[in-house]
Motif scaffolding. Sequence first.
Motif, PDB file in Angstrom:
ATOM      1  N   ALA A 136      79.937  76.065  79.731  1.00  0.00           N
ATOM      2  CA  ALA A 136      80.525  77.165  78.957  1.00  0.00           C
ATOM      3  C   ALA A 136      81.886  76.672  78.482  1.00  0.00           C
ATOM      4  O   ALA A 136      82.483  75.784  79.087  1.00  0.00           O
ATOM      5  CB  ALA A 136      80.686  78.404  79.837  1.00  0.00           C
ATOM      6  N   ASP A 137      82.358  77.267  77.423  1.00  0.00           N
ATOM      7  CA  ASP A 137      83.694  76.923  76.889  1.00  0.00           C
ATOM      8  C   ASP A 137      83.851  75.436  76.581  1.00  0.00           C
ATOM      9  O   ASP A 137      84.711  74.798  77.184  1.00  0.00           O
ATOM     10  CB  ASP A 137      84.801  77.382  77.847  1.00  0.00           C
ATOM     11  CG  ASP A 137      84.670  78.828  78.255  1.00  0.00           C
ATOM     12  OD1 ASP A 137      84.360  79.646  77.375  1.00  0.00           O
ATOM     13  OD2 ASP A 137      84.862  79.131  79.439  1.00  0.00           O
ATOM     14  N   PRO A 138      83.086  74.813  75.732  1.00  0.00           N
ATOM     15  CA  PRO A 138      82.058  75.371  74.855  1.00  0.00           C
ATOM     16  C   PRO A 138      80.687  75.417  75.538  1.00  0.00           C
ATOM     17  O   PRO A 138      80.412  74.676  76.478  1.00  0.00           O
ATOM     18  CB  PRO A 138      82.030  74.391  73.682  1.00  0.00           C
ATOM     19  CG  PRO A 138      82.372  73.077  74.299  1.00  0.00           C
ATOM     20  CD  PRO A 138      83.374  73.406  75.395  1.00  0.00           C
ATOM     21  N   VAL A 139      79.835  76.278  74.987  1.00  0.00           N
ATOM     22  CA  VAL A 139      78.469  76.408  75.484  1.00  0.00           C
ATOM     23  C   VAL A 139      77.699  75.152  75.098  1.00  0.00           C
ATOM     24  O   VAL A 139      77.775  74.693  73.965  1.00  0.00           O
ATOM     25  CB  VAL A 139      77.785  77.661  74.886  1.00  0.00           C
ATOM     26  CG1 VAL A 139      76.327  77.705  75.253  1.00  0.00           C
ATOM     27  CG2 VAL A 139      78.506  78.919  75.337  1.00  0.00           C
ATOM     28  N   GLY A 140      76.984  74.596  76.050  1.00  0.00           N
ATOM     29  CA  GLY A 140      76.192  73.401  75.769  1.00  0.00           C
ATOM     30  C   GLY A 140      75.509  72.899  77.012  1.00  0.00           C
ATOM     31  O   GLY A 140      75.429  73.593  78.042  1.00  0.00           O
ATOM     32  N   GLU A 141      74.996  71.691  76.913  1.00  0.00           N
ATOM     33  CA  GLU A 141      74.385  71.037  78.056  1.00  0.00           C
ATOM     34  C   GLU A 141      74.642  69.546  77.948  1.00  0.00           C
ATOM     35  O   GLU A 141      74.807  69.012  76.854  1.00  0.00           O
ATOM     36  CB  GLU A 141      72.882  71.327  78.136  1.00  0.00           C
ATOM     37  CG  GLU A 141      72.073  70.832  76.963  1.00  0.00           C
ATOM     38  CD  GLU A 141      70.614  71.253  77.031  1.00  0.00           C
ATOM     39  OE1 GLU A 141      70.331  72.421  77.372  1.00  0.00           O
ATOM     40  OE2 GLU A 141      69.764  70.406  76.723  1.00  0.00           O
ATOM     41  N   ALA A 142      74.712  68.896  79.092  1.00  0.00           N
ATOM     42  CA  ALA A 142      74.950  67.459  79.139  1.00  0.00           C
ATOM     43  C   ALA A 142      73.961  66.841  80.123  1.00  0.00           C
ATOM     44  O   ALA A 142      73.745  67.373  81.212  1.00  0.00           O
ATOM     45  CB  ALA A 142      76.380  67.170  79.582  1.00  0.00           C
ATOM     46  N   ARG A 143      73.366  65.719  79.718  1.00  0.00           N
ATOM     47  CA  ARG A 143      72.424  65.035  80.591  1.00  0.00           C
ATOM     48  C   ARG A 143      73.186  64.340  81.718  1.00  0.00           C
ATOM     49  O   ARG A 143      74.130  63.607  81.479  1.00  0.00           O
ATOM     50  CB  ARG A 143      71.613  63.993  79.820  1.00  0.00           C
ATOM     51  CG  ARG A 143      70.513  63.347  80.671  1.00  0.00           C
ATOM     52  CD  ARG A 143      69.832  62.206  79.954  1.00  0.00           C
ATOM     53  NE  ARG A 143      70.679  61.043  79.793  1.00  0.00           N
ATOM     54  CZ  ARG A 143      70.893  60.131  80.748  1.00  0.00           C
ATOM     55  NH1 ARG A 143      70.356  60.254  81.937  1.00  0.00           N
ATOM     56  NH2 ARG A 143      71.675  59.098  80.509  1.00  0.00           N
ATOM     57  N   LEU A 144      72.762  64.626  82.938  1.00  0.00           N
ATOM     58  CA  LEU A 144      73.358  63.985  84.104  1.00  0.00           C
ATOM     59  C   LEU A 144      72.492  62.832  84.602  1.00  0.00           C
ATOM     60  O   LEU A 144      73.007  61.817  85.064  1.00  0.00           O
ATOM     61  CB  LEU A 144      73.543  64.996  85.235  1.00  0.00           C
ATOM     62  CG  LEU A 144      74.437  66.192  84.923  1.00  0.00           C
ATOM     63  CD1 LEU A 144      74.408  67.188  86.071  1.00  0.00           C
ATOM     64  CD2 LEU A 144      75.858  65.728  84.634  1.00  0.00           C
ATOM     65  N   ALA A 145      71.169  63.004  84.556  1.00  0.00           N
ATOM     66  CA  ALA A 145      70.255  61.981  85.059  1.00  0.00           C
ATOM     67  C   ALA A 145      68.867  62.213  84.493  1.00  0.00           C
ATOM     68  O   ALA A 145      68.493  63.337  84.172  1.00  0.00           O
ATOM     69  CB  ALA A 145      70.205  62.018  86.587  1.00  0.00           C
ATOM     70  N   THR A 146      68.114  61.135  84.402  1.00  0.00           N
ATOM     71  CA  THR A 146      66.702  61.190  84.068  1.00  0.00           C
ATOM     72  C   THR A 146      65.958  60.663  85.285  1.00  0.00           C
ATOM     73  O   THR A 146      66.213  59.542  85.727  1.00  0.00           O
ATOM     74  CB  THR A 146      66.374  60.337  82.825  1.00  0.00           C
ATOM     75  OG1 THR A 146      67.177  60.809  81.736  1.00  0.00           O
ATOM     76  CG2 THR A 146      64.906  60.442  82.463  1.00  0.00           C
ATOM     77  N   VAL A 147      65.068  61.489  85.828  1.00  0.00           N
ATOM     78  CA  VAL A 147      64.383  61.145  87.078  1.00  0.00           C
ATOM     79  C   VAL A 147      62.937  60.769  86.770  1.00  0.00           C
ATOM     80  O   VAL A 147      62.079  61.633  86.593  1.00  0.00           O
ATOM     81  CB  VAL A 147      64.439  62.308  88.094  1.00  0.00           C
ATOM     82  CG1 VAL A 147      63.876  61.863  89.432  1.00  0.00           C
ATOM     83  CG2 VAL A 147      65.863  62.834  88.236  1.00  0.00           C
ATOM     84  N   HIS A 148      62.682  59.465  86.696  1.00  0.00           N
ATOM     85  CA  HIS A 148      61.329  58.943  86.520  1.00  0.00           C
ATOM     86  C   HIS A 148      60.699  58.777  87.914  1.00  0.00           C
ATOM     87  O   HIS A 148      61.385  58.874  88.935  1.00  0.00           O
ATOM     88  CB  HIS A 148      61.368  57.581  85.821  1.00  0.00           C
ATOM     89  CG  HIS A 148      61.869  57.655  84.418  1.00  0.00           C
ATOM     90  ND1 HIS A 148      61.094  58.082  83.378  1.00  0.00           N
ATOM     91  CD2 HIS A 148      63.083  57.357  83.890  1.00  0.00           C
ATOM     92  CE1 HIS A 148      61.788  58.039  82.267  1.00  0.00           C
ATOM     93  NE2 HIS A 148      63.004  57.617  82.543  1.00  0.00           N
ATOM     94  N   TRP A 149      59.418  58.498  87.939  1.00  0.00           N
ATOM     95  CA  TRP A 149      58.700  58.290  89.206  1.00  0.00           C
ATOM     96  C   TRP A 149      59.413  57.220  90.038  1.00  0.00           C
ATOM     97  O   TRP A 149      59.674  57.402  91.227  1.00  0.00           O
ATOM     98  CB  TRP A 149      57.256  57.875  88.911  1.00  0.00           C
ATOM     99  CG  TRP A 149      56.350  57.841  90.110  1.00  0.00           C
ATOM    100  CD1 TRP A 149      56.406  56.981  91.176  1.00  0.00           C
ATOM    101  CD2 TRP A 149      55.261  58.715  90.386  1.00  0.00           C
ATOM    102  NE1 TRP A 149      55.412  57.262  92.075  1.00  0.00           N
ATOM    103  CE2 TRP A 149      54.690  58.316  91.610  1.00  0.00           C
ATOM    104  CE3 TRP A 149      54.699  59.780  89.693  1.00  0.00           C
ATOM    105  CZ2 TRP A 149      53.592  58.955  92.167  1.00  0.00           C
ATOM    106  CZ3 TRP A 149      53.601  60.411  90.255  1.00  0.00           C
ATOM    107  CH2 TRP A 149      53.064  60.006  91.472  1.00  0.00           C
TER     108      TRP A 149
END
Length: 185
Positions: A117-130
């Motif tokens: 929030a402030d600003p509203v959004g999303e950020a990738r922290l990790a990609t979890v593959h097998w």
Amino acid sequence: MVMDKAARAVWWESLPAGIREEIDGYVLQDSLLGAVHVITDVGLVPHGIGVGTAQLIANDRYLHYGDRIAREPESPLDLESLACRAAGCGGRVVAIEAIWDGDTVRDWFVRLLAITADPVGEARLATVHWSTAERYLGEEGDHHPRHPAAVAAERAGGALAAHLSVPFHFASPDTPDDEAPRRRP
């Protein structure tokens, strides 16, 4: 029209060497979409090769090269690394979310996101593959019947959310579903 494996091999060998090298270049860089784009560009009009068959041809090349493909580095799932990534987000982190994603080459995987929030959004922290999940879970990797990426994402994401004192959301932890409801602010 979907080609069987033998027909795909014959089509592949009929391509000029330069086009084969270009497609293989995308494959070796782990750029499935780039490879599929070239395959459909050269195969759609003269041979009726659509996206589905192009993906199968690209997958054949992925199988051919195996471990030589420059894969995306595995994401760290330890609390310290995830907290460091979350601290670098643009905006105040208000939740951690796990969502399913997948592709024809690497199967299902889970993305861990920081919702801001402030600003509203999303950020990738990790990609979890097998493979990332198996590394993270180690010897305690007995997760059946659940997908190991879900188990690892739930543990790592839940721990991060607790550390940040924010909610954790994973709409479909038991079944891969890339259309599961997302967290609403």
